[in-house]
Design a protein around this motif. Structure first.
Motif, PDB file in Angstrom:
ATOM      1  N   PHE A 117       0.844  -1.251  -0.160  1.00 42.66           N
ATOM      2  CA  PHE A 117      -0.081  -0.104  -0.011  1.00 42.66           C
ATOM      3  C   PHE A 117       0.754   1.392   0.027  1.00 42.66           C
ATOM      4  CE2 PHE A 117      -2.620  -3.178   2.515  1.00 42.66           C
ATOM      5  CZ  PHE A 117      -3.676  -3.247   1.608  1.00 42.66           C
ATOM      6  N   THR A 118       0.369   2.354  -0.668  1.00 34.67           N
ATOM      7  CA  THR A 118       1.113   3.681  -0.628  1.00 34.67           C
ATOM      8  C   THR A 118       0.518   4.363   0.709  1.00 34.67           C
ATOM      9  OG1 THR A 118      -0.968   4.779  -1.567  1.00 34.67           O
ATOM     10  CG2 THR A 118       0.583   4.062  -3.101  1.00 34.67           C
ATOM     11  N   ARG A 119       1.212   5.338   1.193  1.00 39.59           N
ATOM     12  CA  ARG A 119       0.880   5.957   2.299  1.00 39.59           C
ATOM     13  C   ARG A 119      -0.713   6.191   2.498  1.00 39.59           C
ATOM     14  NH1 ARG A 119       4.972   8.426   6.417  1.00 39.59           N
ATOM     15  NH2 ARG A 119       6.759   7.172   5.996  1.00 39.59           N
ATOM     16  N   GLN A 120      -1.175   7.039   1.455  1.00 39.88           N
ATOM     17  CA  GLN A 120      -2.465   7.455   1.086  1.00 39.88           C
ATOM     18  C   GLN A 120      -3.463   6.351   1.389  1.00 39.88           C
ATOM     19  OE1 GLN A 120      -4.373  10.146   0.522  1.00 39.88           O
ATOM     20  NE2 GLN A 120      -2.906  11.695   0.231  1.00 39.88           N
ATOM     21  N   GLU A 121      -3.118   5.180   0.906  1.00 36.63           N
ATOM     22  CA  GLU A 121      -3.928   3.893   0.870  1.00 36.63           C
ATOM     23  C   GLU A 121      -3.801   3.249   2.297  1.00 36.63           C
ATOM     24  OE1 GLU A 121      -3.291   2.305  -3.650  1.00 36.63           O
ATOM     25  OE2 GLU A 121      -1.944   1.382  -2.024  1.00 36.63           O
ATOM     26  N   LEU A 122      -2.845   3.570   3.080  1.00 37.27           N
ATOM     27  CA  LEU A 122      -2.655   3.127   4.427  1.00 37.27           C
ATOM     28  C   LEU A 122      -3.939   3.797   5.403  1.00 37.27           C
ATOM     29  CD1 LEU A 122       0.845   2.756   5.140  1.00 37.27           C
ATOM     30  CD2 LEU A 122      -0.949   0.901   5.011  1.00 37.27           C
ATOM     31  N   LEU A 123      -4.331   5.096   4.932  1.00 38.88           N
ATOM     32  CA  LEU A 123      -5.202   5.939   5.731  1.00 38.88           C
ATOM     33  C   LEU A 123      -6.465   4.986   6.369  1.00 38.88           C
ATOM     34  CD1 LEU A 123      -5.224   8.563   7.043  1.00 38.88           C
ATOM     35  CD2 LEU A 123      -6.104   9.534   4.865  1.00 38.88           C
ATOM     36  N   PRO A 124      -7.185   4.699   5.482  1.00 32.01           N
ATOM     37  CA  PRO A 124      -8.355   3.821   5.990  1.00 32.01           C
ATOM     38  C   PRO A 124      -8.359   2.844   7.138  1.00 32.01           C
ATOM     39  CG  PRO A 124      -8.259   4.132   3.441  1.00 32.01           C
ATOM     40  CD  PRO A 124      -7.180   4.595   3.832  1.00 32.01           C
ATOM     41  N   PHE A 125      -7.055   2.192   6.916  1.00 31.22           N
ATOM     42  CA  PHE A 125      -6.809   1.164   7.932  1.00 31.22           C
ATOM     43  C   PHE A 125      -6.480   1.889   9.298  1.00 31.22           C
ATOM     44  CE2 PHE A 125      -5.538  -1.072   4.053  1.00 31.22           C
ATOM     45  CZ  PHE A 125      -6.490  -2.021   4.048  1.00 31.22           C
ATOM     46  N   ALA A 126      -5.597   2.791   9.156  1.00 30.43           N
ATOM     47  CA  ALA A 126      -5.232   3.604  10.408  1.00 30.43           C
ATOM     48  C   ALA A 126      -6.555   4.213  11.091  1.00 30.43           C
ATOM     49  CB  ALA A 126      -4.276   4.665  10.150  1.00 30.43           C
ATOM     50  N   MET A 127      -7.415   4.413  10.144  1.00 30.76           N
ATOM     51  CA  MET A 127      -8.733   5.396  10.666  1.00 30.76           C
ATOM     52  C   MET A 127      -9.421   4.206  11.471  1.00 30.76           C
ATOM     53  SD  MET A 127      -9.998   7.591   7.442  1.00 30.76           S
ATOM     54  CE  MET A 127     -11.417   8.004   7.993  1.00 30.76           C
ATOM     55  N   GLU A 128      -9.431   3.025  10.794  1.00 35.29           N
ATOM     56  CA  GLU A 128     -10.246   1.816  11.770  1.00 35.29           C
ATOM     57  C   GLU A 128      -9.603   1.799  13.093  1.00 35.29           C
ATOM     58  OE1 GLU A 128     -12.775  -0.118  11.628  1.00 35.29           O
ATOM     59  OE2 GLU A 128     -13.058   1.284   9.578  1.00 35.29           O
ATOM     60  N   GLY A 129      -8.262   2.094  13.338  1.00 38.50           N
ATOM     61  CA  GLY A 129      -7.617   1.862  14.746  1.00 38.50           C
ATOM     62  C   GLY A 129      -8.390   2.797  15.500  1.00 38.50           C
ATOM     63  N   GLU A 130      -8.671   4.011  14.985  1.00 46.94           N
ATOM     64  CA  GLU A 130      -9.385   4.982  15.588  1.00 46.94           C
ATOM     65  C   GLU A 130     -10.790   4.500  16.202  1.00 46.94           C
ATOM     66  OE1 GLU A 130      -7.096   7.056  16.868  1.00 46.94           O
ATOM     67  OE2 GLU A 130      -7.549   8.853  16.110  1.00 46.94           O
TER      68      GLU A 130
END
Ligand code: HSE
Length: 300
Positions: A117-130
């Motif tokens: 994944f690119t950095r941008q593509e990692l964003l939705p995963f990190a948001m799940e962490g929130e």
């Protein structure tokens, strides 16, 4: 093999931009270390710095929960690793603590998997962490922690997020008083309705802050760091909020508000000297209220 990833603390909301503005500071930040194992599955080997408070089971912990989510998304079943999380900032501090852990986690596993994944593509995963950590998948901490700089979230659905330039000599003072506020609680007390009058005032400040940052117009930045919607409600959770804010403004800061959901307060200043002066004054004012505080001054 093993990998290590660092993700910085962040200031979310930035006065007028509830859930849509956030910026990264240089430090502190959380570190996630991964060690590859033959046995499939993700195991938390250690969490350092949380005083034993975060869940140790991989499904319940937001860092490993997000990693499991990523593996599922990629259809990978035979991957195994041990996780060590170094928490370098307090929980419930308003410094984007849960976001820094989730971002370090997604960056580490992405690296170990050969960067699917690119950095941008990692964003939705990190948001799940929130979502796991606070019940809401806001991106104003994970966005800047992952992408760096000052981030604007124009839309959540579909996700539309970008960074804007800020003046070179803009500094952040972050003061963390020794009390704890849970983001879930700090969201729960907010009102669901906003008056038209306050909406107009807030929109003007949001536009002014973006323009001020992009044009290096410090007066405009200063005039725009006003929050008429969230701060009046949440500031009651922070002892002597008004006085601490006034201490910052009287000592060189352009503006001052709550960092994320608090209790940390942040100020923006032109130049390091003003940022340090604001830090000293804010800390002294908290001390007057009998509250110890930790200070971080950083370029943004
Ligand atoms: N925008 C979020 C909130 C940030 O204020 O609830 C939490 O750090």
């Amino acid at each position: 093999n093993s990998v290590k990833a660092f993700a910085p603390a962040t200031v979310a909301n930035v006065a007028c931009g509830f859930d849509i503005f956030g910026f990264a500071i240089k430090e502190p930040g959380d570190v996630v270390e991964l060690r590859r194992c033959d046995e499939p599955g993700i195991v938390i080997a250690d969490i350092i710095g949380d005083e034993g408070r975060l869940p140790r089971s991989a499904e319940k912990n937001s860092v490993t929960g997000v990693m499991l989510h990523m593996l599922k998304h990629l259809g990978i079943k035979d991957f195994g690793c041990e996780v060590v999380l170094h928490k370098n900032m307090p929980l419930g501090s308003g410094m984007g603590s849960s976001a820094a852990s989730a971002v370090a986690g997604v960056m580490a596993i992405n690296e170990m998997l050969g960067q699917p994944f690119t950095r941008q593509e990692l964003l939705p995963f990190a948001m799940e962490g929130e979502r796991i950590a606070s019940g809401s998948a806001h991106a104003d901490n994970v966005g800047p922690s992952l992408l760096g700089g000052f981030v604007v979230i124009r839309s959540y659905n579909p996700l539309d997020i970008f960074t804007i330039p800020v003046p070179d000599d803009l500094y952040c003072t972050l003061v963390h008083p020794d009390i704890e506020i849970n983001t879930k609680d700090a969201r729960f007390i907010l009102k669901n309705e906003v008056s038209l009058k306050n909406t107009i005032a807030q929109m003007g400040n949001v536009a002014g802050l973006v323009a001020g940052l992009m044009k290096s117009d410090y007066d405009l930045i200063s005039r725009s760091m006003v929050d008429v919607i969230i701060e009046p409600v949440r500031s009651i959770l922070i002892p002597d909020f008004k006085e601490v804010k006034q201490a910052a403004l009287s000592n060189g800061a352009l503006g001052c508000s709550i960092s994320g959901s608090g209790p940390s307060m942040f100020a923006l200043s032109r130049g390091l000297e003003n940022a340090n002066n604001a830090a000293t004054a804010m800390r002294a004012r908290f001390a007057q209220a009998g509250i110890e505080s930790a200070i971080h001054v950083s370029a943004i």
